[in-house]
Motif scaffolding. Structure first.
Motif: not given
Length: 505
Positions: A195-196, A200-204, A443-450
């Motif tokens: 969740x943290x 953090x990604x939503x604040x990019x 590092x741990x693959x917790x998100x995917x960028x397209x």
């Protein structure tokens, strides 16, 4: 009444004249010995035609009719002797094999059998057997073409495969051990951490925007220490930028056509001397060049591909370099022996992208034939065939967990594949235009960028594949994306000649 009246009336007997009436008339005239003046006048006037003895032969026409009738009788006789299956499916298959329509309007099974029998009586009963033999031969040749075949490799390739096995197995053991440790973490703790990360990604936000060239920027890649960014453009120039201030460090001049990609070598700038090979780049003219961090001139050229080279990728060990080309193949180069050790075919069209597994054991390729393949570098076999995209595959990328693979395609979707059961795990309806690049968080693959040609890049959660953030700001197609090795920065390069850095506030 008299007996004569009671008797039946005498029937008229029909006279049958044989021969030509013209001949009878000649005989009558010759017997009379004279011809009337009226007959002569009629002949002279052209009202009475008496030939000079010419005749019309009817024998040829009669013989043709007789031959046609005999041929029809012979065809019916042959048809009666031909045995036709009573199975309607077999009858249809036979008609199809002979090039005839399998059914006609209002035609029943019995009529169809008769039609097949009549066709066979014309072409011969062996025609069906011949067509079936041809079909079986074509099928066998097709099966032979689909069979995997191998050719003898060099001694360098054998040594490289053994080296790759020794390199990848310990890394796989470490990865699996880390996965076991992660699994032992309490579910609540993992949920809070996830969740943290998502918050953090939503604040990019856009941290830096820089005009990188006077032509579209096709590629961007972070250095292993996250302190530099390399960009390649359609002008043929590759540039190194400092991060995060985006100031130009060096311009690499060597290509004369569109640069497809430029990538840093693993451990470049960390444990590798600056005079050693630290970058590799490729261009549309089929050239591949190697660079160091001290000079703006290439230190070596790699030649071998006969068509456009679209992507280059470093093996995690830094010893091998992979290149993909539109000549329907990809190649593996060993920089220690300075040889091409593998020329791998397998795609029916050009190969666009290549990425190596974090362990160094596998390589994934995506082609313009809409298929992806996963290759085992230790054996040379294609172990997974990725079928599902409707258009060309433009990007492939392994997840750090080792068993997920993302592919971006011209069908506007990104697919995530589960390599353990060799199936598509999820299809992300990512963009409104073709997906040009996909990247997992390193590092741990917790998100995917397209990144896509709809001028945006998007961040997706992993797992779950929910959209977290849309990175909008480019005025042109997003052609390249990358995530810094420390996982803090995101870079995007675009057709609008700029690259942007994105940072979570």
């Amino acid at each position: 009444m008299s007996d004569e009246e009671d008797s039946a009336p005498a029937s008229k007997r029909t006279r049958v004249y044989y021969g030509s009436l013209e001949e009878k008339e000649r005989e009558r005239l010759s017997s009379e010995g004279r011809s009337s003046d009226g007959v002569k006048a009629g002949i002279k006037a052209g009202n009475i035609n008496i030939s000079s003895g010419e005749t019309l032969e009817m024998e040829d026409r009669v013989s043709e009719r007789q031959q046609d009738a005999l041929a029809a009788f012979e065809q019916r006789r042959r048809a009666r002797q031909i045995t036709v299956s009573t199975d309607d499916a077999e009858v249809k298959a036979g008609l199809r094999a002979l090039g005839e329509p399998i059914t006609l309007f209002g035609e029943g099974p019995a009529d169809r059998r008769e039609r097949l029998r009549s066709v066979l009586s014309v072409v011969g009963p062996d025609a069906l057997k011949k067509s079936r033999r041809d079909e079986e031969r074509a099928k066998r040749s097709q099966d032979e073409c689909q069979q995997t075949w191998y050719h003898e490799g060099s001694a360098y390739l054998k040594d490289a495969r053994l080296w790759l096995a020794k390199y990848s197995l310990p890394r796989a053991m470490k990865r699996l051990e880390a996965a076991r440790v992660h699994k032992e973490v309490a579910e609540a703790t993992r949920a809070i951490r996830q969740q943290e990360q998502q918050n953090s990604l939503r604040n990019l936000n856009n941290f830096c925007s820089q005009i990188g060239d006077d032509r579209p920027i096709s590629s961007c890649h972070f250095s292993p220490d996250s302190k530099m960014l390399a960009t390649g453009s359609w002008s043929g120039l590759c540039k190194l930028w400092s991060v995060p201030d985006c100031s130009l460090i060096r311009t690499l001049r060597g290509h004369s056509s569109h640069v497809g990609s430029v990538v840093f070598r693993p451990e470049a700038g960390v444990s590798i001397d600056q005079s050693d090979v630290s970058l590799a780049s490729c261009a549309a003219d089929g050239s591949v060049k190697l660079w160091n961090l001290e000079s703006d001139e290439p230190v070596a050229d790699i030649e071998g591909h006969s068509d456009r080279v679209s992507r280059v990728s470093w093996h995690p060990s830094g010893r091998f370099l992979g290149t993909t080309s539109y000549d329907n193949s990809w190649r593996l180069w060993d920089l220690e022996v300075q040889e091409e050790i593998l020329h791998q075919e397998g795609h029916s069209k050009g190969v666009h992208d290549l990425h190596f597994h974090p362990d160094g054991s596998l390589a994934a390729t995506g082609g313009l034939d809409a298929f992806g393949r996963v290759w085992d570098l230790r054996t040379g076999r294609c172990i997974v065939f990725l079928e599902g995209h409707l258009r060309e595959i433009y990007s492939v990328h392994f997840s750090p967990n080792g068993h997920h693979l993302a592919t971006g395609s011209g069908d506007n979707t990104c697919k995530v594949w589960e390599l353990r059961n060799r199936k598509c795990l999820y299809t992300v309806p990512a963009h409104q235009n073709l997906v040009s690049a996909v990247r997992f968080q390193p590092t741990d693959g917790h998100f995917l960028l397209t990144g896509a040609y709809d001028n945006t890049a998007k961040v997706w959660s992993h797992p779950g594949w929910t959209p977290l953030k849309t990175l909008a700001g480019h005025e042109g197609k997003v052609m390249g994306v990358d995530v810094s090795p420390d996982g803090k920065l995101i870079a995007t390069s675009s057709y609008d000649r700029t690259f942007k850095l994105w940072l979570s506030e």
